[in-house]
Scaffold this motif. Structure first.
Motif: not given
Length: 90
Positions: A28-33, A35-36, A39-40
């Motif tokens: 569910e949060r693959q795109a957010e992960i 992106d993180w 960036r990080e």
């Protein structure tokens, strides 16, 4: 060490439920992960997507399988059996 003892004492069905939930949340949060990670950790988005996919696949596999490792008296470590964490094989 304490967390590992607690986890190993948790019944396989409960461990499977935790792994199933983690697999779902990662998806569910693959795109957010991704992106993180970009960036990080400095990963390129395609590499980050592959890494997230690998983590998700490994987590999903944990739902299906667990290995019981036995250490014999002669220090020979071997896998005794593989069983489903969700219930008996079959």
């Amino acid at each position: 060490m304490e967390a590992q003892r607690g986890w190993s004492a948790t019944p396989p069905g409960e461990r499977a439920a935790v792994s199933e939930r983690a697999t779902r949340i990662i998806g569910e949060r693959q795109a957010e992960i991704v992106d993180w990670l970009a960036r990080e950790a400095g990963a390129t988005p395609p590499r980050a997507a592959v890494e997230v996919g690998i983590v998700r696949a490994v987590t999903a596999a944990a739902v299906r399988h667990t290995e019981e490792v036995v250490v014999t008296t002669d220090s020979d470590v071997r896998t005794r059996r593989t069983a489903s964490t969700a219930g008996p094989p079959g």
